[in-house]
Write an enzyme that holds these catalytic residues in place. Structure first.
Site, short mmCIF file in Angstrom:
data_model
loop_
_atom_site.label_atom_id
_atom_site.label_comp_id
_atom_site.label_asym_id
_atom_site.label_seq_id
_atom_site.Cartn_x
_atom_site.Cartn_y
_atom_site.Cartn_z
N ARG A 228 7.03 -7.86 5.28
CA ARG A 228 6.25 -7.97 6.50
C ARG A 228 7.18 -7.78 7.70
O ARG A 228 8.36 -8.15 7.64
CB ARG A 228 5.58 -9.36 6.59
CG ARG A 228 4.31 -9.46 5.81
CD ARG A 228 3.22 -8.60 6.44
NE ARG A 228 2.02 -8.47 5.65
CZ ARG A 228 1.77 -7.50 4.75
NH1 ARG A 228 2.66 -6.56 4.52
NH2 ARG A 228 0.63 -7.45 4.10
N HIS A 276 3.28 1.60 7.28
CA HIS A 276 2.69 0.64 6.33
C HIS A 276 1.91 1.37 5.23
O HIS A 276 0.71 1.14 5.03
CB HIS A 276 1.78 -0.36 7.08
CG HIS A 276 1.52 -1.61 6.29
ND1 HIS A 276 1.39 -2.84 6.86
CD2 HIS A 276 1.36 -1.82 4.95
CE1 HIS A 276 1.15 -3.75 5.93
NE2 HIS A 276 1.14 -3.14 4.74
#
Ligand code: NDP
Ligand code: OXD
Length: 313
Positions: A228, A276
């Site tokens: 993350r 991502h």
């Protein structure tokens, strides 16, 4: 009773559009709603959540299950109004795991085969040979030995990279040197020439990719962050790159996504950015996994990949 997709979806998002089409095709009688069109809130039984807007789930008095449409749950747990006691399950599929293994392997190979340098030299038309690093002399360290980390570790070990991994609790994985807990963190880091973050984001792991961690790595280490964005202290990475302690980084996740246009990472010559995309999984396969999970829940069968809210993953 109805299933609600709770995500802020761009109308042009092809992954989501295919996923929704596949869900409807695989279970035509499914009462599927897509936020913000949720109809009568009393009818919502299951939420499929991806970075859900805050405070919404509290509105569904008969909610029985939350299914994350990703492998992570940090954005779900971040909702201060998340209703208590509702089980939350994470998403897994073969294609997702396979994609993560591919992504991390590619990122390691780009470093090992020196594509980072060659790319920079291409821009200045420089023809120069660099010795290749042998896989057997490049130690890769994986933060997090869960579903993804353990598969990535095994794959890289099979490619002859010395692999070490770090987790919260002890692990035994053939071909992988395993470390655990804070007390073994420094010794784990001390040999990682490539550091891969595959941790969940929790209060314990936020900011773990920081100056202190970078300083414990061998000089000139390479960073791959697929966990993350908030695992990384961005200013510490830029400083580490300036000092040479970090030689380069491949980043798939960021504090703010999409990465703001004026962010210094965009133009840094030794940072590779991807939006991502490490492991979205194939939408038709994910649709089948979701249908199976919904049917298991409805028939009272045990659910795979339920998270522990106290641990945060
Ligand atoms: P898992 O929950 O299966 O595994 C998490 C691992 O991290 C476990 O080994 C766990 O240790 C370890 N861990 C957790 N907290 C700590 C801690 N405080 N100290 C040391 N180790 C810790 O996660 P997954 O493998 O499924 O996924 C990992 C993350 O990857 C996700 O949360 C998500 O953020 C990211 N991801 C990113 C994607 C992308 O496209 N970029 C796609 C999918 C996932 P233990 O085993 O002892 O509990
Ligand atoms: C994630 C995912 O959690 O894509 O990032 O599954």
């Amino acid at each position: 009773m109805a299933v609600l997709i709770l995500a802020e979806i761009e109308p042009t998002d092809t992954w989501f559009n295919t996923f929704i089409t596949q869900l409807k095709k695989k279970q035509p009688n499914l009462d599927l709603r897509v936020w913000p069109e949720c109809g009568n809130p009393e009818e919502i039984e299951i939420v499929l959540a991806w970075w859900p807007p805050l405070g919404v789930m509290l509105r569904f008095p008969h909610l029985k299950l939350i299914i994350s449409l990703g492998a992570s749950v940090d954005k779900i747990l971040a909702d201060p109004d998340l209703p208590d006691g509702i089980p939350i399950v994470r998403l897994f599929s073969q294609s997702k795991t396979g994609q993560m293994v591919e992504y991390v392997t590619l990122a390691v190979l780009l470093f090992q085969r020196r594509f980072i340098e060659y790319q920079a030299w291409q821009r200045s038309q420089r023809w120069k040979y660099l010795p290749a690093l042998d896989a057997s002399s490049l130690t890769v360290g994986i933060l997090g030995l869960g579903v993804f980390g353990s598969r990535v570790a095994q794959h890289l070990a099979a490619m002859r990279f010395p692999v070490r991994g770090w987790s919260r609790t002890p692990k035994a994985i053939a071909g992988v040197e395993c470390f655990h807990g804070q007390e073994q963190f420094q010794v784990f880091l001390s040999k990682c020439q490539v550091l891969v973050c595959l941790l969940p984001l929790t209060p314990q792991t936020e900011g773990i990719l920081c100056h202190e961690t970078f300083s414990a790595l061998p000089p000139g280490a390479y960073l791959i962050n697929v966990g993350r964005g908030k695992h990384l202290v961005e200013a510490d990475l830029l400083n580490g790159l300036d000092s040479g302690q970090i030689i380069g980084a491949c980043l798939d996740v960021f504090h703010t996504e999409p990465l703001p246009r004026d962010h210094p990472f965009w133009s840094h010559p030794r940072i590779i950015i991807t939006p991502h995309i490490a492991a979205p999984g194939q939408p038709d396969e994910i649709a089948s996994v979701i249908i199976d999970t919904i049917n298991c829940s409805r028939s009272g069968k045990p659910l795979d990949y339920a998270i522990d809210r106290n641990l945060g993953y």
